[in-house]
Scaffold this motif. Structure first.
Motif, PDB file in Angstrom:
ATOM      1  N   THR A 206       0.859  -1.182   0.082  1.00 22.28           N
ATOM      2  CA  THR A 206      -0.220   0.109   0.233  1.00 22.28           C
ATOM      3  C   THR A 206       0.914   1.261  -0.101  1.00 22.28           C
ATOM      4  N   SER A 207       0.457   2.267  -0.647  1.00 27.80           N
ATOM      5  CA  SER A 207       0.892   3.519  -0.637  1.00 27.80           C
ATOM      6  C   SER A 207       0.907   4.322   0.386  1.00 27.80           C
ATOM      7  N   GLY A 208       0.683   3.789   1.601  1.00 22.95           N
ATOM      8  CA  GLY A 208       0.028   4.434   2.986  1.00 22.95           C
ATOM      9  C   GLY A 208       0.991   5.711   2.886  1.00 22.95           C
ATOM     10  N   ALA A 250       3.431   0.056 -10.842  1.00 22.57           N
ATOM     11  CA  ALA A 250       3.711  -0.807  -9.204  1.00 22.57           C
ATOM     12  C   ALA A 250       2.328  -0.575  -8.504  1.00 22.57           C
ATOM     13  N   PHE A 251       1.503   0.497  -8.948  1.00 23.07           N
ATOM     14  CA  PHE A 251       0.336   0.844  -8.152  1.00 23.07           C
ATOM     15  C   PHE A 251      -0.819   0.164  -8.823  1.00 23.07           C
ATOM     16  N   THR A 252      -1.674  -0.312  -8.345  1.00 25.45           N
ATOM     17  CA  THR A 252      -2.781  -1.334  -8.769  1.00 25.45           C
ATOM     18  C   THR A 252      -3.742  -0.436  -9.996  1.00 25.45           C
ATOM     19  N   PHE A 253      -3.794   0.683  -9.475  1.00 24.29           N
ATOM     20  CA  PHE A 253      -4.410   1.795 -10.376  1.00 24.29           C
ATOM     21  C   PHE A 253      -3.751   1.846 -11.635  1.00 24.29           C
ATOM     22  N   ALA A 320      -8.857   8.671 -10.157  1.00 23.26           N
ATOM     23  CA  ALA A 320      -8.745   7.973  -8.915  1.00 23.26           C
ATOM     24  C   ALA A 320      -7.493   8.311  -8.036  1.00 23.26           C
ATOM     25  N   GLY A 321      -7.716   7.798  -7.069  1.00 20.33           N
ATOM     26  CA  GLY A 321      -6.543   8.016  -5.997  1.00 20.33           C
ATOM     27  C   GLY A 321      -6.841   8.996  -4.967  1.00 20.33           C
ATOM     28  N   GLU A 322      -7.593  10.023  -5.371  1.00 21.79           N
ATOM     29  CA  GLU A 322      -8.003  10.974  -4.424  1.00 21.79           C
ATOM     30  C   GLU A 322      -9.386  11.410  -4.753  1.00 21.79           C
ATOM     31  N   ALA A 323      -9.933  12.388  -3.887  1.00 20.22           N
ATOM     32  CA  ALA A 323     -11.363  12.706  -4.309  1.00 20.22           C
ATOM     33  C   ALA A 323     -11.204  13.702  -5.452  1.00 20.22           C
ATOM     34  N   LEU A 324     -12.215  13.637  -6.212  1.00 19.32           N
ATOM     35  CA  LEU A 324     -12.426  14.699  -7.471  1.00 19.32           C
ATOM     36  C   LEU A 324     -13.112  15.871  -7.129  1.00 19.32           C
ATOM     37  N   ILE A 341     -14.746  10.374 -15.738  1.00 16.54           N
ATOM     38  CA  ILE A 341     -15.176   9.060 -14.895  1.00 16.54           C
ATOM     39  C   ILE A 341     -14.476   8.974 -13.492  1.00 16.54           C
ATOM     40  N   ASP A 342     -14.976   9.406 -12.624  1.00 14.40           N
ATOM     41  CA  ASP A 342     -14.253   9.219 -11.212  1.00 14.40           C
ATOM     42  C   ASP A 342     -14.530   7.807 -10.713  1.00 14.40           C
ATOM     43  N   GLY A 343     -13.722   7.298  -9.787  1.00 12.77           N
ATOM     44  CA  GLY A 343     -13.682   6.014  -9.322  1.00 12.77           C
ATOM     45  C   GLY A 343     -12.800   5.712  -8.080  1.00 12.77           C
ATOM     46  N   ILE A 344     -13.484   5.314  -6.976  1.00 11.90           N
ATOM     47  CA  ILE A 344     -12.646   5.088  -5.970  1.00 11.90           C
ATOM     48  C   ILE A 344     -12.334   3.626  -5.835  1.00 11.90           C
ATOM     49  N   GLY A 345     -10.994   3.503  -5.705  1.00 11.39           N
ATOM     50  CA  GLY A 345     -10.507   2.027  -5.593  1.00 11.39           C
ATOM     51  C   GLY A 345      -9.490   2.059  -4.559  1.00 11.39           C
ATOM     52  N   ALA A 346      -8.945   0.851  -4.316  1.00 15.12           N
ATOM     53  CA  ALA A 346      -8.094   0.725  -3.324  1.00 15.12           C
ATOM     54  C   ALA A 346      -7.020  -0.462  -3.181  1.00 15.12           C
ATOM     55  N   THR A 347      -5.800  -0.460  -2.897  1.00  7.25           N
ATOM     56  CA  THR A 347      -4.873  -1.445  -3.048  1.00  7.25           C
ATOM     57  C   THR A 347      -5.388  -2.819  -2.629  1.00  7.25           C
ATOM     58  N   GLU A 348      -5.987  -2.727  -1.276  1.00  7.19           N
ATOM     59  CA  GLU A 348      -6.722  -3.666  -0.814  1.00  7.19           C
ATOM     60  C   GLU A 348      -7.735  -4.543  -1.591  1.00  7.19           C
ATOM     61  N   GLY A 426     -11.867   2.756   5.204  1.00  4.29           N
ATOM     62  CA  GLY A 426     -11.315   3.728   5.958  1.00  4.29           C
ATOM     63  C   GLY A 426     -11.753   5.279   5.408  1.00  4.29           C
ATOM     64  N   ASP A 427     -12.801   5.027   4.593  1.00  2.55           N
ATOM     65  CA  ASP A 427     -13.476   6.437   3.984  1.00  2.55           C
ATOM     66  C   ASP A 427     -14.793   6.679   4.810  1.00  2.55           C
ATOM     67  N   ALA A 428     -14.871   8.090   5.019  1.00  2.00           N
ATOM     68  CA  ALA A 428     -16.180   8.327   5.456  1.00  2.00           C
ATOM     69  C   ALA A 428     -17.021   9.114   4.252  1.00  2.00           C
ATOM     70  N   ALA A 441     -14.375  12.293   3.753  1.00  4.08           N
ATOM     71  CA  ALA A 441     -12.971  12.456   4.341  1.00  4.08           C
ATOM     72  C   ALA A 441     -12.408  11.024   4.393  1.00  4.08           C
ATOM     73  N   ARG A 442     -10.918  10.985   4.870  1.00  2.22           N
ATOM     74  CA  ARG A 442     -10.842   9.853   5.313  1.00  2.22           C
ATOM     75  C   ARG A 442     -11.227   9.373   6.763  1.00  2.22           C
ATOM     76  N   THR A 443     -11.613   8.429   7.410  1.00  2.04           N
ATOM     77  CA  THR A 443     -12.362   8.353   8.517  1.00  2.04           C
ATOM     78  C   THR A 443     -11.323   9.078   9.682  1.00  2.04           C
ATOM     79  N   GLY A 535       0.048  10.520  -6.343  1.00  2.00           N
ATOM     80  CA  GLY A 535      -0.617  11.649  -6.459  1.00  2.00           C
ATOM     81  C   GLY A 535      -1.844  12.192  -5.312  1.00  2.00           C
ATOM     82  N   LYS A 536      -1.384  11.185  -4.141  1.00  6.89           N
ATOM     83  CA  LYS A 536      -2.102  11.585  -2.714  1.00  6.89           C
ATOM     84  C   LYS A 536      -1.683  12.855  -2.168  1.00  6.89           C
ATOM     85  N   LEU A 537      -2.348  13.651  -1.624  1.00  6.54           N
ATOM     86  CA  LEU A 537      -1.814  14.539  -0.775  1.00  6.54           C
ATOM     87  C   LEU A 537      -1.536  13.978   0.582  1.00  6.54           C
TER      88      LEU A 537
HETATM   89  C1  3UK Z   1      -8.800   7.297  -1.483  1.00  2.37           C
HETATM   90  C2  3UK Z   1     -10.466   7.985  -3.303  1.00  2.37           C
HETATM   91  C3  3UK Z   1     -12.150   9.577  -3.005  1.00  2.37           C
HETATM   92  C4  3UK Z   1      -9.505   6.482  -0.456  1.00  2.37           C
HETATM   93  C5  3UK Z   1      -6.581   3.146  -6.015  1.00  2.37           C
HETATM   94  C6  3UK Z   1      -8.044   3.201  -8.031  1.00  2.37           C
HETATM   95  O1  3UK Z   1      -6.177   4.943  -4.501  1.00  2.37           O
HETATM   96  C7  3UK Z   1      -5.765   3.535  -4.771  1.00  2.37           C
HETATM   97  O2  3UK Z   1      -5.550   2.779  -3.743  1.00  2.37           O
HETATM   98  P1  3UK Z   1      -4.847   3.227  -2.396  1.00  2.37           P
HETATM   99  O3  3UK Z   1      -4.417   1.862  -1.831  1.00  2.37           O
HETATM  100  O4  3UK Z   1      -5.787   4.359  -1.663  1.00  2.37           O
HETATM  101  C8  3UK Z   1      -7.118   4.021  -1.236  1.00  2.37           C
HETATM  102  C9  3UK Z   1      -7.767   5.050  -0.860  1.00  2.37           C
HETATM  103  O5  3UK Z   1      -7.658   6.440  -1.596  1.00  2.37           O
HETATM  104  N1  3UK Z   1      -9.366   7.421  -2.740  1.00  2.37           N
HETATM  105  C10 3UK Z   1      -9.009   6.552  -3.944  1.00  2.37           C
HETATM  106  N2  3UK Z   1      -9.850   6.849  -5.092  1.00  2.37           N
HETATM  107  C11 3UK Z   1     -10.677   8.033  -4.646  1.00  2.37           C
HETATM  108  N3  3UK Z   1     -11.234   8.952  -2.416  1.00  2.37           N
HETATM  109  N4  3UK Z   1     -12.366   9.474  -4.326  1.00  2.37           N
HETATM  110  C12 3UK Z   1     -11.705   8.666  -5.183  1.00  2.37           C
HETATM  111  N5  3UK Z   1     -12.136   8.654  -6.377  1.00  2.37           N
HETATM  112  O6  3UK Z   1      -9.153   7.165   0.903  1.00  2.37           O
HETATM  113  C13 3UK Z   1      -9.262   4.970  -0.772  1.00  2.37           C
HETATM  114  O7  3UK Z   1      -9.697   4.307   0.422  1.00  2.37           O
HETATM  115  O8  3UK Z   1      -3.485   3.834  -2.689  1.00  2.37           O
HETATM  116  C14 3UK Z   1      -7.297   3.772  -6.857  1.00  2.37           C
HETATM  117  C15 3UK Z   1      -7.458   1.796  -8.263  1.00  2.37           C
HETATM  118  C16 3UK Z   1      -6.677   1.162  -7.711  1.00  2.37           C
HETATM  119  C17 3UK Z   1      -5.974   1.935  -6.466  1.00  2.37           C
HETATM  120  N6  3UK Z   1      -5.335   1.130  -5.853  1.00  2.37           N
END
Ligand code: 3UK
Length: 546
Positions: A206-208, A250-253, A320-324, A341-348, A426-428, A441-443, A535-537
């Motif tokens: 994870t890119s934590g 190296a980032f699943t995105f 993706a990666g952060e809120a748009l 196209i916005d999308g929330i994803g996560a490494t998990e 971990g997101d609100a 926000a992140r919780t 790209g995350k703050l």
């Molecule tokens: C945040 C978003 C709001 C959110 C990822 C697309 O970002 C990716 O994976 P990470 O493990 O981070 C996950 C966390 O990032 N986040 C990601 N996208 C959004 N928040 N709007 C969004 N569109 O906190 C999430 O829990 O680095 C994104 C595909 C694969 C990925 N690994």
């Protein structure tokens, strides 16, 4: 589990205990995978067998010159590398292989080769330092590495610091003993390892932004599930699409958007190292790219530069990666005509689970749970929240979180109660009556000031509507009286000055735009914001400044 093809079962043995696994759902017909399957064979060998052999798969710039290769050439190359891995390095199915390179054709070929050979890829971000690499190598007990020669310095420092890593081969290297030199001697055929669909093939760290890295384990099936969910329902690519963008492989995105998705659909990808907003635009123009993957901050900066480039080829953009922020969405649409196209994803979760088609966009929302996934917003007791009420985001689908030997598994996957097996990202979030999800926000980033809950991104969205603001980040900082106060760190557009009148103006602007108690009591100006390679703050850094 189906009988494993792994001889080395370290990763399987270090998966979480079964009672902590995420519950999975495979209702969609396209997710009914066979018991035995190798995802690289599906993405490469089967695409060649299916008639894509002579079509272009990868485009790049090599020494400034346009380069392209076909599915068949990529298959030959991946087979040769797989032979080096198994014949020269004597690696056995289940062994871990570290991969290290900027986005380029050899990095892609190496990932495919590792996967075809039933090994487990451990891709790493190019900017990582030796100390961070050592943590990853030790955690995943990595025995071998394939590394771009230009990243050799930190690689060698890391190798000296860990016992498990015995063999390192360099590529993009013409020298003696290089991967290129070894593979040139190999036939272009390879006996693919017949893995189980649930054999691990990828450990994505994870890119934590803080703390020790967590390794998320993904199976062959998970890689295909990421290709068969978001792209099929939201992106809808065709074989003629040309993908490009910035996220590292190296980032699943990036692994999905810039390699696996294009290959799943017989399309092609443009792999370019180190892109900036203006060079990304130039890349789109030069390669006539049709689909772009990047982070919100890039779209915001690109909006102001669009007019300098010929973007007629570009049809779809994924963020993706952060809120748009909606202001960024509107700015980019005005400049380019494209609805992001916005999308929330996560490494998990490996990739995107909430998103939307351009037609079904809703302002301020990330989207809806995409086909294959279910999502809900729950309170601390695990009960669904009513629309409009902020709670924690819980998701379930064909993929889910499995940390490699990590007690934090219990923080991500709910292990008891009616939501057992659901993933907590971990997101609100809050929802509306139509099932759209709105990021808050992140919780752990919720600001609590004088008893009020304030979501930093909402204040950021307000600030971004001010004409002087290029970028901003909003965090909570400790305050004796109020517990926390809202602090904004602002990057101004050129031509504006960060002085006391500007602070006052921004504060008044926020008070007029959203509930006045949310206004930033502290405003600071910076030349740029600290960001991760994804790209995350880096909010923790903003709390420390000033
Ligand atoms: C945040 C978003 C709001 C959110 C990822 C697309 O970002 C990716 O994976 P990470 O493990 O981070 C996950 C966390 O990032 N986040 C990601 N996208 C959004 N928040 N709007 C969004 N569109 O906190 C999430 O829990 O680095 C994104 C595909 C694969 C990925 N690994």
């Amino acid at each position: 589990m189906e009988p494993t093809a792994h001889v080395d079962t370290f990763v399987r043995d270090n998966l979480p205990p079964k009672n902590q696994w995420p519950k999975l759902a495979f209702e969609l017909p396209e997710l009914k995978y066979p018991k035995r399957m190798n995802c690289a064979v599906e993405l490469l060998d089967k695409m060649v067998a299916g008639g894509h052999g002579e079509r272009t798969v990868i485009r790049a710039l090599i020494d400034g010159k346009a380069y392209s290769c076909t599915y068949r050439t990529l298959l030959d190359r991946a087979n040769q590398i797989a032979r080096v891995l198994t014949e020269d390095l004597k690696l056995k199915p289940g062994n871990r292989v570290l991969l290290r390179a900027p986005n380029n054709p050899m990095m892609a070929a190496c990932w495919l080769a590792v996967t075809k050979a039933g090994l487990i890829a451990v891709p790493t971000m190019p900017l990582l330092r030796a100390a961070e690499l050592v943590q990853i190598i030790d955690k995943a007990k990595v025995g071998a590495a394939l590394c771009d020669l230009r990243l050799s310095e930190e690689m060698e420092l890391a190798r000296a610091g860990c016992r498990s890593l015995k063999q390192v081969l360099y590529f993009n290297d013409a020298g003696a003993g290089s991967l290129e030199q070894r593979l040139a001697a190999k036939p272009t055929t390879f006996a693919n390892v017949d893995t189980a669909a649930d054999d691990p093939c990828l450990i994505a760290f994870t890119s934590g932004t803080t703390g020790r890295p967590k390794g998320t384990v993904h199976f062959h099936r998970d890689v295909l599930a990421m290709c068969d969910c978001f792209p099929r329902s939201c992106l809808k690519p065709s074989r003629d699409d040309i993908f490009c963008g910035t996220p590292p492989l190296a980032f699943t995105f990036g692994l999905g958007g810039l390699l696996c998705f294009p290959m799943r659909f017989g399309a092609s990808t443009v792999l370019i190292e180190r892109l900036l907003p203006d060079t990304l635009l130039a890349t789109i123009a030069k390669f006539k790219a049709t689909i772009c993957f990047t982070a919100p901050t890039f779209y915001r900066q690109m909006a102001g530069l669009v007019r300098n480039h010929d973007l007629r080829s570009l049809k779809k953009c994924v963020s993706a990666g952060e809120a748009l922020p909606d202001a960024t969405r509107q700015m980019f649409k005005e400049a380019s005509g494209i609805e992001i196209i916005d999308g929330i994803g996560a490494t998990e979760m490996i990739h995107i689970f909430i998103s939307h088609t351009p037609e079904r966009v809703r302002r301020g929302a990330t989207g809806y749970a995409i086909p294959g996934y279910a999502a809900m917003v729950v309170d601390d007791a695990g009960k669904p929240c009513a629309p409009g009420v902020v709670g924690r985001l819980a998701v379930q689908g064909p993929t889910g979180c499995r940390y490699l030997a990590d007690p934090r598994q219990k923080d991500y996957v709910i292990i008891q109660g009616n939501l057992r097996g659901w993933n907590l990202t971990g997101d609100a979030y809050k929802t509306d009556a139509d099932g759209y999800f709105y990021y808050q926000a992140r919780t752990d980033d919720m600001i609590i000031s004088a008893g009020y809950n304030i979501a930093g991104p909402e204040v950021e969205a307000a600030l971004l509507q001010h004409p002087a603001v290029a970028e901003c980040g909003v965090v909570g900082v400790a305050d004796a009286e109020r517990g926390q106060i809202v602090k904004a760190v602002v990057v101004l557009k050129s031509g504006y000055t960060g002085n006391e009148p500007m602070v006052k103006e921004l504060q008044e602007f926020v008070k007029k735009t959203i509930a006045p108690y949310k206004y930033p009591r502290s405003v600071e100006f910076m030349a740029s914001l600290p960001r991760t390679e994804t790209g995350k703050l880096q909010r923790f850094k903003l709390r420390m400044t000033g």
